[in-house]
Design an enzyme around this catalytic site. Structure first.
Site, PDB file in Angstrom:
ATOM      1  N   LYS A  77      12.422 -65.116  20.273  1.00 25.67           N
ATOM      2  CA  LYS A  77      12.493 -63.694  19.929  1.00 25.67           C
ATOM      3  C   LYS A  77      13.911 -63.194  20.159  1.00 25.67           C
ATOM      4  O   LYS A  77      14.445 -63.291  21.255  1.00 25.67           O
ATOM      5  CB  LYS A  77      11.512 -62.895  20.786  1.00 25.67           C
TER       6      LYS A  77
ATOM      7  N   ASP B 166      16.011 -53.064  21.686  1.00 24.97           N
ATOM      8  CA  ASP B 166      14.676 -52.568  21.399  1.00 24.97           C
ATOM      9  C   ASP B 166      14.525 -51.136  21.909  1.00 24.97           C
ATOM     10  O   ASP B 166      14.317 -50.902  23.093  1.00 24.97           O
ATOM     11  CB  ASP B 166      13.622 -53.470  22.042  1.00 24.97           C
TER      12      ASP B 166
ATOM     13  N   LYS C 108      10.704 -45.706  23.242  1.00 29.45           N
ATOM     14  CA  LYS C 108      10.570 -45.926  24.686  1.00 29.45           C
ATOM     15  C   LYS C 108      11.153 -44.739  25.455  1.00 29.45           C
ATOM     16  O   LYS C 108      12.051 -44.049  24.956  1.00 29.45           O
ATOM     17  CB  LYS C 108      11.343 -47.184  25.113  1.00 29.45           C
TER      18      LYS C 108
ATOM     19  N   ASP D  35      16.363 -58.063  25.206  1.00 31.90           N
ATOM     20  CA  ASP D  35      15.158 -58.424  24.468  1.00 31.90           C
ATOM     21  C   ASP D  35      15.387 -59.554  23.472  1.00 31.90           C
ATOM     22  O   ASP D  35      14.478 -59.923  22.733  1.00 31.90           O
ATOM     23  CB  ASP D  35      14.597 -57.191  23.757  1.00 31.90           C
TER      24      ASP D  35
ATOM     25  N   ASP E   6       6.582 -50.551  19.037  1.00 32.76           N
ATOM     26  CA  ASP E   6       7.170 -51.135  20.240  1.00 32.76           C
ATOM     27  C   ASP E   6       6.521 -52.467  20.587  1.00 32.76           C
ATOM     28  O   ASP E   6       6.829 -53.055  21.611  1.00 32.76           O
ATOM     29  CB  ASP E   6       7.058 -50.154  21.412  1.00 32.76           C
TER      30      ASP E   6
ATOM     31  N   GLU F 229       7.019 -55.066  18.661  1.00 31.89           N
ATOM     32  CA  GLU F 229       7.748 -55.659  17.541  1.00 31.89           C
ATOM     33  C   GLU F 229       7.996 -57.148  17.690  1.00 31.89           C
ATOM     34  O   GLU F 229       8.149 -57.864  16.699  1.00 31.89           O
ATOM     35  CB  GLU F 229       9.089 -54.927  17.356  1.00 31.89           C
TER      36      GLU F 229
ATOM     37  N   ARG G  34       6.194 -59.693  18.567  1.00 30.86           N
ATOM     38  CA  ARG G  34       5.197 -60.605  17.981  1.00 30.86           C
ATOM     39  C   ARG G  34       5.326 -60.678  16.463  1.00 30.86           C
ATOM     40  O   ARG G  34       4.961 -61.681  15.853  1.00 30.86           O
ATOM     41  CB  ARG G  34       3.796 -60.175  18.408  1.00 30.86           C
TER      42      ARG G  34
END
Length: 501
Positions: free
Chosen positions: A267, A272, A279, A290, A349, A351, A353
């Site tokens: 990933k 993010d 967030k 991230d 949020d 994202e 996956r």
């Protein structure tokens, strides 16, 4: 991006004359501690000139066997000695030696004066190859600090050279292996620590490709046009809200004689914000980390190639920046993933996956023998395991055993979590093949893993959630630096080593 700045490392049978600091161990109980690895020549000279042995001097200044506890004393000839606790056990594990070496080197670096770097010798147990490699890794990893890229006058390293005291012939191979691993781990740390305005999908992809230019690794980068043509709906959706558009990096290492094929997925959300599900501000600050999963698999691929392991590696790093704008994807959007599976987006949020699913589906076409993905995927995993332990979720018991054994060999902490059968029901959607998020707050790490599992087919697969240990908001400890830790690189390399046979 410049390579991480690390001191040189060599072996020597004796302490030599140019050493400024020597690191030795302390083992035993609080009532009966003893020094381990004291150079005989230094102890002899100190006893003659001072009238007390190094052990006596060390105990007088509070040297302790407690794990990671340090003390500093002066010996003969102006050499300073750093003692570091090794615990009570008669034999110290490689993981503990790696930790102790990092502690000792960091303490020694703190003794540098007036911007003058010091030369440090480590007189810790290195009789076995695993011990030697652990000490070498710990010393180099403990010496790493992130150099701010915006400083006009960066502070030079506090360390000029590291020396392992022992037989030079037997130490050469472990040192060489350690240097390969440390280059990979510190490069992963460097990427994670880089500010997100400097590391974004395109620059990250370019840097990864450049880093592979002198390795036996083929690099390919898919830009936004290639992603659209290929039908990578997850990556495109997540990255669609940013002016810095997504990329998919594909790396291939195909050595002669390889009898196994491992696919690695990472990933790479370079920042993010949460997208339209924004967030809170405090939760956003560390979200430059991230992309740690992508950094992990890219760095591990390079280490596997440099070590010459006889296993084919196909690596995918899904890179996107998740920002809110008028081109952002929305909750309730239906996305068509690579391969045609449709997904109802539950939360912008969640994202990670989505970018991972595209890459997992693509990796299946390469017909690997096993798939491992690495991601800072869920806060739920941090709630379950804390900030120092990564989670492992899998559809294959044998691969899980490989991963956990590899983590133990690498000295990294991972713990198996289940994917309960009931979790799959939460992913049902009335408008698409799947929904990306569950219907309950509890068990979020399992829900995310269950979603990923839908894209691996019958392939043996393991998911490593490193949301907790990928980034340290506190100070450095042992072989772990503050900020990006590079966790997972050593574990993935050890998995490849075990599968290579």
């Amino acid at each position: 991006m410049p390579a991480p700045l690390l001191p040189t490392l060599q072996a020597s049978p004796t302490l030599g004359k140019d050493v400024d600091v020597v690191v030795v161990g302390v083992r035993g109980t609080a009532e009966n501690p003893s020094l381990v690895g004291v150079p005989a020549d230094l102890d002899k000279v100190t006893t003659k000139k001072v009238g007390s042995s190094l052990t006596e001097l060390a105990l007088a200044v509070g040297a302790s066997a407690k794990r990671g506890r340090t003390a500093v004393l002066s010996a003969a000839g102006g050499v300073r000695v750093v003692t570091v606790g090794l615990g009570e056990d008669a034999e110290t594990s490689p993981a503990e030696l790696r930790f102790a070496a990092g502690v000792g080197v960091r303490a020694a670096a703190g003794l540098s004066r007036e911007r003058t770097p010091v030369r440090v010798a480590l007189a810790l147990p290195v009789e076995e190859p695993e011990q030697a490699r652990a000490v070498a890794e710990g010393a180099l990893l403990g010496s790493y600090t992130y150099r701010p890229v915006t400083q006009s006058d960066p502070k030079p390293s506090d360390l000029s050279q590291l020396v392992l005291i022992g037989d030079t012939k037997t130490l050469s191979a472990p040192i060489a292996a350690a240097e390969v691993m440390v280059r990979a781990v510190t490069q992963a740390r460097e990427w994670v620590n880089t500010p997100p305005n400097l590391l974004y999908p395109e620059s990250f992809a370019d840097d990864a490709r450049s880093w592979m230019s002198d390795a036996k690794v083929t690099a390919e980068v898919l830009d936004e046009k290639a992603l659209a043509k290929g039908g990578y709906g997850g990556i495109l959706a997540v990255g669609g809200g940013s002016s810095r558009l997504p990329r998919l990096v594909r790396l291939t290492y195909s050595p002669r004689g390889a009898k196994a094929h491992l696919a690695l997925i990472g990933k790479g959300v370079t920042f993010d914000s949460g997208g339209l599900n924004l967030k809170p501000g405090d939760s956003m600050y560390t979200m430059k980390c991230d992309m740690a999963g992508a950094a992990t698999v890219i760095a591990a691929t390079r280490a596997i190639a440099d070590l010459g392991l006889k296993i084919k590696i196909t690596c995918y790093a899904s890179l996107a920046e998740n920002l809110p704008s008028d081109t952002s994807y929305r909750p309730s959007d239906v996305l068509t993933m690579y391969g045609g599976t449709t997904v109802e987006n539950g939360n912008c949020d969640a994202e990670g996956r989505l970018v991972m699913a595209d890459a997992l589906a693509r990796a299946c076409e390469d017909k690997p023998d096993a798939i491992i993905d690495v991601a800072t995927l869920t806060g739920a995993c941090v709630v379950a395991l804390g900030e120092e332990i990564g989670g492992v979720m899998s559809n294959d018991e044998v691969l899980t055993e490989h991963v956990l054994a590899a983590a133990e060999a690498a000295g990294e902490d991972f713990w198996e979590l289940p994917i309960h059968a009931s979790v799959r029901d939460q992913l049902e959607s009335s408008v698409a093949d799947l929904k990306s998020t569950g219907t309950k707050r509890a068990g979020g790490a399992q829900v995310a893993a269950a979603f990923l599992r839908e894209f691996v087919g019958e392939n043996p697969w393991a998911h490593l959630d490193i949301a907790g240990p990928a980034f340290r908001t506190g100070g450095a400890e042992g072989d772990l630096s503050a900020g990006g830790t590079g966790v997972g690189v050593r574990t993935v390399v050890e998995v490849a080593r075990s599968l290579a046979g």
